[in-house]
Design a protein around this motif. Structure first.
Motif, mmCIF file in Angstrom:
data_model
loop_
_atom_site.group_PDB
_atom_site.id
_atom_site.type_symbol
_atom_site.label_atom_id
_atom_site.label_comp_id
_atom_site.label_asym_id
_atom_site.label_seq_id
_atom_site.Cartn_x
_atom_site.Cartn_y
_atom_site.Cartn_z
ATOM 1 N N UNK A 88 0.836 -1.205 0.000
ATOM 2 C CA UNK A 88 0.000 0.000 0.000
ATOM 3 C C UNK A 88 0.866 1.248 0.000
ATOM 4 N N UNK A 89 0.453 2.239 -0.760
ATOM 5 C CA UNK A 89 1.140 3.530 -0.759
ATOM 6 C C UNK A 89 0.124 4.653 -0.580
ATOM 7 N N UNK A 90 0.309 5.415 0.487
ATOM 8 C CA UNK A 90 -0.453 6.647 0.698
ATOM 9 C C UNK A 90 0.311 7.729 -0.048
ATOM 10 N N UNK A 91 -0.138 8.058 -1.256
ATOM 11 C CA UNK A 91 0.632 8.988 -2.084
ATOM 12 C C UNK A 91 0.643 10.394 -1.505
ATOM 13 N N UNK A 92 -0.318 10.689 -0.635
ATOM 14 C CA UNK A 92 -0.305 11.991 0.007
ATOM 15 C C UNK A 92 0.939 12.204 0.848
ATOM 16 N N UNK A 93 1.514 11.104 1.347
ATOM 17 C CA UNK A 93 2.736 11.221 2.141
ATOM 18 C C UNK A 93 3.885 11.787 1.317
ATOM 19 N N UNK A 127 3.949 5.466 -10.288
ATOM 20 C CA UNK A 127 3.575 4.498 -11.318
ATOM 21 C C UNK A 127 4.361 3.198 -11.174
ATOM 22 N N UNK A 128 5.622 3.304 -10.815
ATOM 23 C CA UNK A 128 6.428 2.102 -10.596
ATOM 24 C C UNK A 128 5.867 1.297 -9.430
ATOM 25 N N UNK A 129 5.439 1.974 -8.382
ATOM 26 C CA UNK A 129 4.854 1.281 -7.231
ATOM 27 C C UNK A 129 3.558 0.589 -7.641
ATOM 28 N N UNK A 130 2.737 1.284 -8.405
ATOM 29 C CA UNK A 130 1.437 0.731 -8.807
ATOM 30 C C UNK A 130 1.589 -0.512 -9.678
ATOM 31 N N UNK A 131 2.570 -0.495 -10.558
ATOM 32 C CA UNK A 131 2.695 -1.563 -11.541
ATOM 33 C C UNK A 131 3.733 -2.625 -11.167
ATOM 34 N N UNK A 132 4.045 -2.739 -9.888
ATOM 35 C CA UNK A 132 4.940 -3.811 -9.466
ATOM 36 C C UNK A 132 4.238 -5.160 -9.618
ATOM 37 N N UNK A 133 4.993 -6.248 -9.730
ATOM 38 C CA UNK A 133 4.385 -7.569 -9.909
ATOM 39 C C UNK A 133 3.349 -7.866 -8.830
ATOM 40 N N UNK A 145 -3.160 1.980 -3.949
ATOM 41 C CA UNK A 145 -2.687 3.346 -3.787
ATOM 42 C C UNK A 145 -3.863 4.258 -3.473
ATOM 43 N N UNK A 146 -3.653 5.195 -2.559
ATOM 44 C CA UNK A 146 -4.698 6.185 -2.327
ATOM 45 C C UNK A 146 -4.124 7.581 -2.475
ATOM 46 N N UNK A 147 -4.944 8.475 -2.980
ATOM 47 C CA UNK A 147 -4.513 9.849 -3.204
ATOM 48 C C UNK A 147 -5.620 10.678 -3.810
ATOM 49 N N UNK A 148 -5.249 11.508 -4.767
ATOM 50 C CA UNK A 148 -6.230 12.383 -5.400
ATOM 51 C C UNK A 148 -6.259 12.246 -6.912
ATOM 52 N N UNK A 149 -5.268 11.553 -7.479
ATOM 53 C CA UNK A 149 -5.248 11.398 -8.939
ATOM 54 C C UNK A 149 -4.811 9.988 -9.348
ATOM 55 N N UNK A 150 -5.066 9.014 -8.485
ATOM 56 C CA UNK A 150 -4.610 7.648 -8.785
ATOM 57 C C UNK A 150 -5.369 7.079 -9.985
ATOM 58 N N UNK A 151 -6.688 7.171 -9.943
ATOM 59 C CA UNK A 151 -7.496 6.593 -11.018
ATOM 60 C C UNK A 151 -7.481 7.389 -12.302
ATOM 61 N N UNK A 168 -2.226 8.424 -12.250
ATOM 62 C CA UNK A 168 -1.188 7.461 -11.862
ATOM 63 C C UNK A 168 -1.454 6.082 -12.447
ATOM 64 N N UNK A 169 -2.665 5.596 -12.294
ATOM 65 C CA UNK A 169 -2.999 4.247 -12.779
ATOM 66 C C UNK A 169 -4.383 4.248 -13.427
ATOM 67 N N UNK A 170 -4.514 4.933 -14.571
ATOM 68 C CA UNK A 170 -5.820 4.975 -15.242
ATOM 69 C C UNK A 170 -6.276 3.610 -15.746
#
Length: 208
Positions: A28-33, A99-105, A110-116, A119-121
């Motif tokens: 999990x990544x809190x992108x706000x951090x 993006x690298x975090x999102x697309x790891x094997x 991920x949570x934030x404000x522009x993930x969907x 970052x990961x459409x």
């Protein structure tokens, strides 16, 4: 499986993201951090928030493993994070990292404000969590008071509204629900009900 969870400040998206990550055994990544870390660095080094080059350099030097969530949740850092998040050059520096975090094997949450949206459409599971400003301010006020901060309900609500305006109106990756995201309005929901709603969406949309 990538799970993208977006929403405004104090909507509960982080709690939901952590619960879903634990349920599916995903990182999990809190992108706000990331933005809080840049904001904290700017405050610590007394960087002018108009100094785009220095702020972008701070973003480019971030180390995910060195982030300290507790120390980054202080009230002034939230305001600084919202300001640096509106700077396209800062967002560009952090884009690849996210993006690298999102697309790891195996995927990630991920949570934030522009993930969907940015970052990961391509995420199969997209959730947008929201609540009224008043409900979110009450939650944030309780959290801040619990950490010993001296804040009033009125000041927290004012801060929430300012951050909503800044996040929604910025030119780079504004806060907006992805067209294919499912909405959870948890104004009247407790944590358990919010998580259950998100889990139901994830189960319905995750790849089989």
């Amino acid at each position: 499986m990538i799970i993208a969870i977006d929403g405004p400040a104090a909507s509960g998206k982080g709690t939901i993201a952590r619960r879903l990550a634990a349920h599916y055994g995903l990182p999990h990544l809190d992108t706000g951090l990331l933005y809080r870390a840049v904001g904290a660095g700017a405050l610590e080094k007394a960087v002018d928030f108009e100094d785009v080059d220095t702020l972008a350099a701070l973003a480019g030097a971030l180390d995910l493993s060195a982030l300290d969530p507790e120390s980054l949740r202080a009230g002034p850092i939230g305001e600084a994070a919202s300001r640096v998040a509106a700077i396209p050059e800062v967002r560009a520096k952090l884009l690849m990292l996210q993006q690298e975090f999102a697309h790891q094997p195996g995927g990630a949450v991920l949570d934030g404000r522009d993930i969907g949206t940015v970052i990961a459409p391509d995420a199969p599971v997209k959730i947008f969590v929201t609540a009224t400003p008043e409900a979110r301010a009450a939650r944030r006020h309780k959290e801040l008071v619990g950490r010993g901060e001296d804040v009033t309900p009125e000041s927290v609500l004012d801060d929430i509204r300012k951050r909503d305006q800044r996040d929604s109106s910025r030119s780079s990756a504004p806060l907006i629900a992805a067209a294919d995201a499912e909405i959870i309005d948890n104004t009247a929901l407790d944590v358990a009900a919010s998580v259950a709603a998100a889990l139901a969406i994830a189960e319905r949309r995750r790849p089989r």
